[in-house]
Motif scaffolding. Structure first.
Motif, PDB file in Angstrom:
ATOM      1  N   VAL A  62      11.487   9.889  -1.461  1.00 21.91           N
ATOM      2  CA  VAL A  62      11.300   8.896  -2.575  1.00 21.91           C
ATOM      3  C   VAL A  62       9.785   8.115  -2.234  1.00 21.91           C
ATOM      4  O   VAL A  62       9.161   8.102  -3.364  1.00 21.91           O
ATOM      5  N   VAL A  63      10.032   7.591  -1.020  1.00 19.38           N
ATOM      6  CA  VAL A  63       8.643   6.991  -0.968  1.00 19.38           C
ATOM      7  C   VAL A  63       7.181   7.931  -0.971  1.00 19.38           C
ATOM      8  O   VAL A  63       6.376   7.531  -1.000  1.00 19.38           O
ATOM      9  N   ASP A  64       7.650   9.255  -0.732  1.00 19.50           N
ATOM     10  CA  ASP A  64       6.424  10.401  -0.996  1.00 19.50           C
ATOM     11  C   ASP A  64       6.149  10.734  -2.195  1.00 19.50           C
ATOM     12  O   ASP A  64       5.578  11.746  -2.656  1.00 19.50           O
ATOM     13  N   GLY A  65       6.938  10.152  -3.187  1.00 20.72           N
ATOM     14  CA  GLY A  65       6.579  10.374  -4.790  1.00 20.72           C
ATOM     15  C   GLY A  65       7.894  10.922  -5.377  1.00 20.72           C
ATOM     16  O   GLY A  65       7.579  11.302  -6.533  1.00 20.72           O
ATOM     17  N   SER A  66       8.944  11.253  -4.712  1.00 19.69           N
ATOM     18  CA  SER A  66       9.939  12.038  -5.493  1.00 19.69           C
ATOM     19  C   SER A  66      11.007  11.085  -6.354  1.00 19.69           C
ATOM     20  O   SER A  66      12.091  10.667  -5.688  1.00 19.69           O
ATOM     21  N   TYR A  77      14.709  -0.669  -0.581  1.00 17.92           N
ATOM     22  CA  TYR A  77      14.445   0.213   0.264  1.00 17.92           C
ATOM     23  C   TYR A  77      14.871   0.189   1.786  1.00 17.92           C
ATOM     24  O   TYR A  77      14.168  -0.350   2.505  1.00 17.92           O
ATOM     25  N   ASN A  78      16.119   0.763   2.045  1.00 21.47           N
ATOM     26  CA  ASN A  78      16.565   0.601   3.319  1.00 21.47           C
ATOM     27  C   ASN A  78      16.190   1.704   4.395  1.00 21.47           C
ATOM     28  O   ASN A  78      17.029   2.858   4.182  1.00 21.47           O
ATOM     29  N   PHE A  79      15.343   1.468   5.218  1.00 23.02           N
ATOM     30  CA  PHE A  79      15.010   2.969   6.040  1.00 23.02           C
ATOM     31  C   PHE A  79      15.940   3.094   7.044  1.00 23.02           C
ATOM     32  O   PHE A  79      16.282   4.324   7.227  1.00 23.02           O
ATOM     33  N   PRO A  80      16.740   2.120   7.808  1.00 18.19           N
ATOM     34  CA  PRO A  80      17.541   2.554   8.652  1.00 18.19           C
ATOM     35  C   PRO A  80      18.813   3.277   8.104  1.00 18.19           C
ATOM     36  O   PRO A  80      19.648   3.943   8.853  1.00 18.19           O
ATOM     37  N   GLN A  81      19.176   2.935   6.959  1.00 16.61           N
ATOM     38  CA  GLN A  81      20.338   3.899   6.330  1.00 16.61           C
ATOM     39  C   GLN A  81      19.659   4.721   5.315  1.00 16.61           C
ATOM     40  O   GLN A  81      20.623   5.137   4.686  1.00 16.61           O
ATOM     41  N   ASP A  82      18.508   5.128   5.136  1.00 20.94           N
ATOM     42  CA  ASP A  82      18.115   5.974   4.556  1.00 20.94           C
ATOM     43  C   ASP A  82      18.830   6.007   2.924  1.00 20.94           C
ATOM     44  O   ASP A  82      19.061   6.958   2.690  1.00 20.94           O
ATOM     45  N   ARG A  83      18.378   4.814   2.586  1.00 17.24           N
ATOM     46  CA  ARG A  83      18.860   4.519   1.295  1.00 17.24           C
ATOM     47  C   ARG A  83      18.085   3.695   0.303  1.00 17.24           C
ATOM     48  O   ARG A  83      17.352   2.864   0.755  1.00 17.24           O
ATOM     49  N   HIS A 124      10.174  -5.367  -5.207  1.00 14.44           N
ATOM     50  CA  HIS A 124      10.498  -4.276  -4.475  1.00 14.44           C
ATOM     51  C   HIS A 124      10.662  -4.673  -2.949  1.00 14.44           C
ATOM     52  O   HIS A 124       9.765  -4.921  -2.249  1.00 14.44           O
ATOM     53  N   ARG A 125      11.997  -4.530  -2.491  1.00 10.43           N
ATOM     54  CA  ARG A 125      12.213  -5.119  -1.097  1.00 10.43           C
ATOM     55  C   ARG A 125      12.174  -3.975  -0.122  1.00 10.43           C
ATOM     56  O   ARG A 125      12.795  -2.935  -0.501  1.00 10.43           O
ATOM     57  N   VAL A 126      11.652  -4.088   1.194  1.00 10.60           N
ATOM     58  CA  VAL A 126      11.884  -2.997   2.148  1.00 10.60           C
ATOM     59  C   VAL A 126      12.375  -3.872   3.392  1.00 10.60           C
ATOM     60  O   VAL A 126      12.375  -4.768   3.725  1.00 10.60           O
ATOM     61  N   GLN A 127      13.366  -2.854   3.916  1.00 13.67           N
ATOM     62  CA  GLN A 127      14.014  -3.085   5.255  1.00 13.67           C
ATOM     63  C   GLN A 127      13.707  -2.015   6.305  1.00 13.67           C
ATOM     64  O   GLN A 127      14.267  -0.823   5.913  1.00 13.67           O
ATOM     65  N   ARG A 128      12.796  -2.084   7.064  1.00 11.08           N
ATOM     66  CA  ARG A 128      12.646  -1.345   8.125  1.00 11.08           C
ATOM     67  C   ARG A 128      11.904  -2.102   9.416  1.00 11.08           C
ATOM     68  O   ARG A 128      11.672  -3.247   9.436  1.00 11.08           O
ATOM     69  N   SER A 174       0.838  -1.254  -0.142  1.00  6.29           N
ATOM     70  CA  SER A 174      -0.031   0.009   0.085  1.00  6.29           C
ATOM     71  C   SER A 174       0.734   1.140  -0.118  1.00  6.29           C
ATOM     72  O   SER A 174       0.428   2.242  -0.480  1.00  6.29           O
ATOM     73  N   ASP A 175       2.122   1.173   0.718  1.00  2.82           N
ATOM     74  CA  ASP A 175       2.938   2.523   0.548  1.00  2.82           C
ATOM     75  C   ASP A 175       3.375   2.590  -0.752  1.00  2.82           C
ATOM     76  O   ASP A 175       3.509   3.935  -1.303  1.00  2.82           O
ATOM     77  N   LEU A 176       3.801   1.543  -1.450  1.00  8.79           N
ATOM     78  CA  LEU A 176       4.340   1.767  -2.866  1.00  8.79           C
ATOM     79  C   LEU A 176       3.292   2.293  -3.779  1.00  8.79           C
ATOM     80  O   LEU A 176       3.560   2.925  -4.606  1.00  8.79           O
ATOM     81  N   LEU A 177       2.040   1.630  -3.825  1.00  7.79           N
ATOM     82  CA  LEU A 177       0.739   2.231  -4.520  1.00  7.79           C
ATOM     83  C   LEU A 177       0.683   3.665  -4.147  1.00  7.79           C
ATOM     84  O   LEU A 177       0.587   4.509  -5.221  1.00  7.79           O
ATOM     85  N   ARG A 178       0.861   4.154  -2.775  1.00 11.61           N
ATOM     86  CA  ARG A 178       0.789   5.685  -2.654  1.00 11.61           C
ATOM     87  C   ARG A 178       1.867   6.522  -3.307  1.00 11.61           C
ATOM     88  O   ARG A 178       1.688   7.449  -3.729  1.00 11.61           O
ATOM     89  N   MET A 179       3.045   5.804  -3.315  1.00 12.62           N
ATOM     90  CA  MET A 179       4.158   6.508  -3.862  1.00 12.62           C
ATOM     91  C   MET A 179       4.348   6.904  -5.229  1.00 12.62           C
ATOM     92  O   MET A 179       4.132   7.777  -5.680  1.00 12.62           O
ATOM     93  N   TYR A 180       3.533   5.647  -5.900  1.00 11.74           N
ATOM     94  CA  TYR A 180       3.244   5.850  -7.533  1.00 11.74           C
ATOM     95  C   TYR A 180       2.186   6.772  -7.465  1.00 11.74           C
ATOM     96  O   TYR A 180       2.275   7.613  -8.720  1.00 11.74           O
ATOM     97  N   ALA A 181       1.186   6.826  -6.978  1.00 17.09           N
ATOM     98  CA  ALA A 181      -0.058   7.809  -6.998  1.00 17.09           C
ATOM     99  C   ALA A 181       0.683   9.274  -6.986  1.00 17.09           C
ATOM    100  O   ALA A 181       0.372  10.028  -7.634  1.00 17.09           O
TER     101      ALA A 181
END
Length: 232
Positions: free
Chosen positions: A217-221, A195-201, A69-73, A26-33
């Motif tokens: 990025v996750v906010d659409g940039s 998408y590695n959140f602890p390393q902001d990368r 798309h892999r996320v680490q958080r 759902s986060d990814l869908l919002r990112m692309y929207a």
């Protein structure tokens, strides 16, 4: 298909990782929207995990986003502060005209049901939502975004045609040695981006390149990443 003025379907599904994978999807869908809004493209949420995007150059920009798309958080539900790894799969398919792919009406099974989403009395109390099954392949698509059944029927048929066209192209490409599906199975190792959140990368594994400012990025940039992938 005119790549400058195009329409595509972007489908996101949670894969490995249980509930966190669903949240990530759902986060990814919002990112692309949000990215689409920044690009002045028209977006319609066809169903829970599917966006229809239309606008100048949208398919050219997003065609390389398909994959795992892999996320680490640290999930919000994690009480011990442990980093979890989850994945979601993304499929990007262009809208296909009827002349490009003919579908036998006898191969279709239509079902109609009441939408579970918002949209007023008509959407929720009348069977406007559509589930369409292509019996020979077993491919199922749904559409519940529109207030009228006929509009959802048309969207479902277009989405099915796009998926069947993609499947046909993948079957052709599968004859090429070492071909791998553009969508993937969702396994953690079968990833195109992390998408590695602890390393902001954010790391695109096809490019061998990382990008910072993950929250943006996750906010659409996505401009820098999308531009970099055009040469793949």
């Amino acid at each position: 298909m005119d790549s400058q003025n195009s329409t595509l379907y972007l489908e996101v599904r949670g894969a490995a990782g249980g509930d966190e994978a669903k949240i990530w999807a759902s986060d990814l869908l919002r990112m692309y929207a949000r990215f689409a809004v920044k690009k002045n493209w028209k977006t319609t949420q066809v169903d829970e995990g599917t966006l229809m995007i239309s606008g100048q150059g949208c398919f050219e920009a997003l065609k390389h986003e398909g994959g795992v798309h892999r996320v680490q958080r640290i999930p919000q539900t994690e009480k011990r502060g442990r980093v979890h790894t989850s994945t979601a799969t993304i499929a990007v398919v262009p809208q296909i005209s009827q002349s490009q792919l003919q579908i036998n009406p006898g191969d279709l099974e239509w079902q109609f049901y009441r939408s579970g989403g918002s949209g007023g009395q008509n959407v929720n109390k009348v069977s406007t939502a559509v589930r369409l099954t292509h019996k020979p392949s077993g491919v199922i698509v749904t559409s519940q975004t529109e207030r009228f059944q006929e509009a959802n029927r048309q969207i479902a048929l277009e989405l099915l045609r796009a998926k069947l066209y993609q499947r046909r192209e993948e079957e052709r490409n599968a004859q090429v040695k070492d071909f791998r599906s553009a969508i993937g199975s969702g396994d953690r190792a079968e990833k195109i981006r992390t998408y590695n959140f602890p390393q902001d990368r954010v790391t695109d594994h096809r490019l061998g390149k990382s990008f910072g400012n993950l929250e943006a990025v996750v906010d659409g940039s996505l401009d820098k990443i999308v531009e970099a992938t055009k040469g793949i």
